[in-house]
Design a protein around this motif. Structure first.
Motif, PDB file in Angstrom:
ATOM      1  N   GLY A   1     -13.593 -37.461 -35.535  1.00 30.56           N
ATOM      2  CA  GLY A   1     -12.972 -36.184 -35.167  1.00 30.56           C
ATOM      3  C   GLY A   1     -11.476 -36.365 -34.929  1.00 30.56           C
ATOM      4  O   GLY A   1     -10.800 -37.023 -35.720  1.00 30.56           O
ATOM      5  N   SER A   2     -10.977 -35.820 -33.824  1.00 27.05           N
ATOM      6  CA  SER A   2      -9.526 -35.899 -33.544  1.00 27.05           C
ATOM      7  C   SER A   2      -9.127 -37.299 -33.073  1.00 27.05           C
ATOM      8  O   SER A   2      -7.949 -37.593 -32.916  1.00 27.05           O
ATOM      9  CB  SER A   2      -9.159 -34.860 -32.490  1.00 27.05           C
ATOM     10  OG  SER A   2      -9.936 -35.114 -31.329  1.00 27.05           O
ATOM     11  N   ARG A   3     -10.133 -38.172 -32.822  1.00 23.63           N
ATOM     12  CA  ARG A   3      -9.805 -39.459 -32.181  1.00 23.63           C
ATOM     13  C   ARG A   3      -9.442 -40.555 -33.176  1.00 23.63           C
ATOM     14  O   ARG A   3      -8.490 -41.278 -32.988  1.00 23.63           O
ATOM     15  CB  ARG A   3     -10.983 -39.901 -31.323  1.00 23.63           C
ATOM     16  CG  ARG A   3     -11.295 -38.857 -30.247  1.00 23.63           C
ATOM     17  CD  ARG A   3     -11.593 -39.543 -28.942  1.00 23.63           C
ATOM     18  NE  ARG A   3     -11.686 -38.596 -27.851  1.00 23.63           N
ATOM     19  CZ  ARG A   3     -12.835 -38.143 -27.381  1.00 23.63           C
ATOM     20  NH1 ARG A   3     -13.971 -38.533 -27.921  1.00 23.63           N
ATOM     21  NH2 ARG A   3     -12.827 -37.309 -26.382  1.00 23.63           N
ATOM     22  N   PHE A   4     -10.208 -40.710 -34.224  1.00 23.80           N
ATOM     23  CA  PHE A   4      -9.903 -41.764 -35.207  1.00 23.80           C
ATOM     24  C   PHE A   4     -10.637 -41.516 -36.517  1.00 23.80           C
ATOM     25  O   PHE A   4     -11.601 -40.739 -36.562  1.00 23.80           O
ATOM     26  CB  PHE A   4     -10.263 -43.173 -34.672  1.00 23.80           C
ATOM     27  CG  PHE A   4     -11.707 -43.304 -34.264  1.00 23.80           C
ATOM     28  CD1 PHE A   4     -12.698 -43.546 -35.204  1.00 23.80           C
ATOM     29  CD2 PHE A   4     -12.065 -43.184 -32.918  1.00 23.80           C
ATOM     30  CE1 PHE A   4     -14.012 -43.655 -34.819  1.00 23.80           C
ATOM     31  CE2 PHE A   4     -13.394 -43.295 -32.541  1.00 23.80           C
ATOM     32  CZ  PHE A   4     -14.368 -43.534 -33.490  1.00 23.80           C
ATOM     33  N   ASN A   5     -10.166 -42.171 -37.511  1.00 28.99           N
ATOM     34  CA  ASN A   5     -10.848 -42.221 -38.817  1.00 28.99           C
ATOM     35  C   ASN A   5     -10.801 -43.666 -39.293  1.00 28.99           C
ATOM     36  O   ASN A   5      -9.739 -44.262 -39.322  1.00 28.99           O
ATOM     37  CB  ASN A   5     -10.108 -41.359 -39.846  1.00 28.99           C
ATOM     38  CG  ASN A   5     -10.625 -39.939 -39.862  1.00 28.99           C
ATOM     39  OD1 ASN A   5     -11.808 -39.727 -39.652  1.00 28.99           O
ATOM     40  ND2 ASN A   5      -9.745 -38.996 -40.115  1.00 28.99           N
TER      41      ASN A   5
ATOM     42  N   ASP B   1     -15.782 -40.895 -39.306  1.00 21.93           N
ATOM     43  CA  ASP B   1     -14.863 -39.844 -38.882  1.00 21.93           C
ATOM     44  C   ASP B   1     -15.133 -39.563 -37.402  1.00 21.93           C
ATOM     45  O   ASP B   1     -16.203 -39.042 -37.059  1.00 21.93           O
ATOM     46  CB  ASP B   1     -15.131 -38.611 -39.768  1.00 21.93           C
ATOM     47  CG  ASP B   1     -14.365 -37.369 -39.314  1.00 21.93           C
ATOM     48  OD1 ASP B   1     -13.665 -37.430 -38.272  1.00 21.93           O
ATOM     49  OD2 ASP B   1     -14.482 -36.345 -40.006  1.00 21.93           O
TER      50      ASP B   1
HETATM   51  C1  LIG Z   1     -10.312 -37.626 -39.753  1.00 24.02           C
HETATM   52  O1  LIG Z   1     -10.737 -36.993 -40.972  1.00 24.02           O
HETATM   53  C2  LIG Z   1     -11.282 -35.680 -40.758  1.00 24.02           C
HETATM   54  C3  LIG Z   1     -11.800 -35.174 -42.064  1.00 24.02           C
HETATM   55  O2  LIG Z   1     -10.953 -35.482 -43.106  1.00 24.02           O
HETATM   56  C4  LIG Z   1     -10.203 -34.777 -40.179  1.00 24.02           C
HETATM   57  O3  LIG Z   1     -10.737 -33.493 -39.925  1.00 24.02           O
HETATM   58  C5  LIG Z   1      -9.699 -35.388 -38.877  1.00 24.02           C
HETATM   59  O4  LIG Z   1      -8.617 -34.622 -38.368  1.00 24.02           O
HETATM   60  C6  LIG Z   1      -9.229 -36.819 -39.064  1.00 24.02           C
HETATM   61  N1  LIG Z   1      -8.915 -37.394 -37.795  1.00 24.02           N
HETATM   62  C7  LIG Z   1      -7.787 -38.104 -37.569  1.00 24.02           C
HETATM   63  C8  LIG Z   1      -7.601 -38.641 -36.198  1.00 24.02           C
HETATM   64  O5  LIG Z   1      -6.974 -38.269 -38.437  1.00 24.02           O
END
Ligand SMILES: *[C@@H]1O[C@H](CO)[C@@H](O)[C@H](O)[C@H]1NC(C)=O
Ligand SMILES: *[C@@H]1O[C@H](CO)[C@@H](O)[C@H](O)[C@H]1NC(C)=O
Ligand SMILES: *[C@@H]1O[C@H](CO)[C@@H](O)[C@H](O)[C@H]1NC(C)=O
Ligand SMILES: *[C@@H]1O[C@H](CO)[C@@H](O)[C@H](O)[C@H]1NC(C)=O
Ligand SMILES: *[C@@H]1O[C@H](CO)[C@@H](O)[C@H](O)[C@H]1NC(C)=O
Length: 312
Positions: A252-256, A250
């Protein structure tokens, strides 16, 4: 002073018994009590004295009960004693001229007889927390005691057929090494170790510890470039057999990112290659492993990418 005097008195007294040419019998050897409640011993192999007889003293632990014998043979039948109580057995050889030898002492009990009922009243298996399992049992009949009983516990993995075989004493034991997600068949029976071929009837229980998430993955290596980070993550080993499915990164806001995992008993570290990162930037990553028990607690790391090589 008084102590010294009495010590001297004891010496003189002893001196009165033993003349210079007296032969003092040595300790007897191999003093033991067998399953028929017969106390046996052997004369010391280097015994020089002529032995006339043996003094045998049997004293209960609390000294409330005593038996004294003089015998010419090297055994005494003690089947009159209650079984499974502790006794002090003392054997002292006596020479032909009545000189008393050195005493040999054995502390022990008359073993449980082969006829004893060693069946169990119950066998309980209780899961205490995620991985600890408590086994409890008890004898059906306590009349004769349990001094020579051990409990043989066999823990069989019903999937692989592997088993562990352990002997314990007491009425309970804890198992810490069972894996969740494995069906176990656990059997117990009492064994009278005085008659090792006698085993009591079997009791059994089945147990399966419910799925349990892995511990957090651990970073085992990392190589960072300007736009990439190549990492390997170690997983909890096969002692948690719940099937592993994926590693989730994870950003954060960058990628999952999810890396699927083909589970195997050796659980090798999982490779993760992050590409397309920005140079000279800090990334905060939470990495968790997913198995049939759910998501592990995440491991958190910060990754600082390198600066772009000005030559490129
Ligand atoms: C990735 O997953 C986390 C936890 O589920 C979430 O808070 C976050 O916004 C996600 N990030 C993206 C880029 O989707
Ligand atoms: C116990 O010892 C006695 C004396 O040596 C012997 O006669 C007897 O057979 C022994 N009993 C067992 C069960 O070995
Ligand atoms: C064992 O299990 C039985 C049945 O569930 C229960 O009645 C008994 O109290 C348990 N014994 C112990 C020592 O927990
Ligand atoms: C328990 O064992 C003793 C000794 O073997 C026997 O005399 C008694 O009858 C037994 N009691 C029960 C309830 O079976
Ligand atoms: C798994 O790891 C635990 C401690 O982390 C260790 O005690 C155990 O021996 C390991 N088991 C295997 C099968 O490698």
């Amino acid at each position: 002073m008084i102590a010294k005097l009495s010590f001297l008195a004891a010496l003189l007294c002893f001196g009165g018994f033993v003349r210079g040419d007296d032969c003092i019998p040595r300790y007897v050897e191999n003093l033991r009590i067998n399953v028929s409640a017969v106390l046996t011993w052997e004369v010391h192999p280097d015994e020089k004295c002529e032995i006339k007889e043996f003094k045998v003293d049997v004293v209960s632990d609390d000294h409330d009960y005593e038996l004294h014998f003089k015998v010419v043979f090297q055994y005494v039948d003690l089947s009159i004693l209650p079984v499974c109580e502790e006794w002090h057995f003392v054997v002292t050889p006596i020479a032909a001229d009545d000189v008393v030898g050195y005493e040999r002492r054995l502390v022990g009990h008359v073993p449980l007889p082969s006829s004893a009922d060693i069946s169990l009243r119950y066998f309980n298996v209780t899961q205490q927390n995620s991985r600890d399992v408590l086994l409890q049992w008890d004898l059906l009949n306590h009349t004769l005691g349990d001094c020579t009983l051990r409990y043989r516990i066999v823990i069989e993995n019903r999937e692989s057929g592997d088993f562990q075989d352990v002997y314990v004493s007491g009425r309970s034991t804890n198992l810490h090494n069972l894996s969740p997600c494995v069906p176990y068949h656990i059997t117990i029976r009492a064994v009278n170790i005085a008659h090792p071929t006698i085993e009591g009837p079997i009791r059994f229980n089945n147990l399966e510890i419910p799925p349990h998430a892995q511990v957090s993955p651990s970073l085992t290596s990392i190589e960072i470039g300007p736009t990439s980070a190549d990492m390997t993550w170690g997983l909890e080993n096969w002692s948690n057999r719940c099937p592993v499915r994926a590693l989730h990164i994870d950003g954060g806001s960058r990628f999952n990112i999810s890396v699927p995992i083909e589970d195997s008993p050796d659980r090798p570290p999982v490779e993760v290659n992050l590409k397309g990162l920005q140079p000279n930037r800090m990334y905060y990553l939470k990495v968790a492993v997913e198995n049939s028990g759910g998501l592990s607690q995440p491991s958190q790391i910060a990754v600082q990418t390198a600066e772009l090589d000005p030559g490129h």
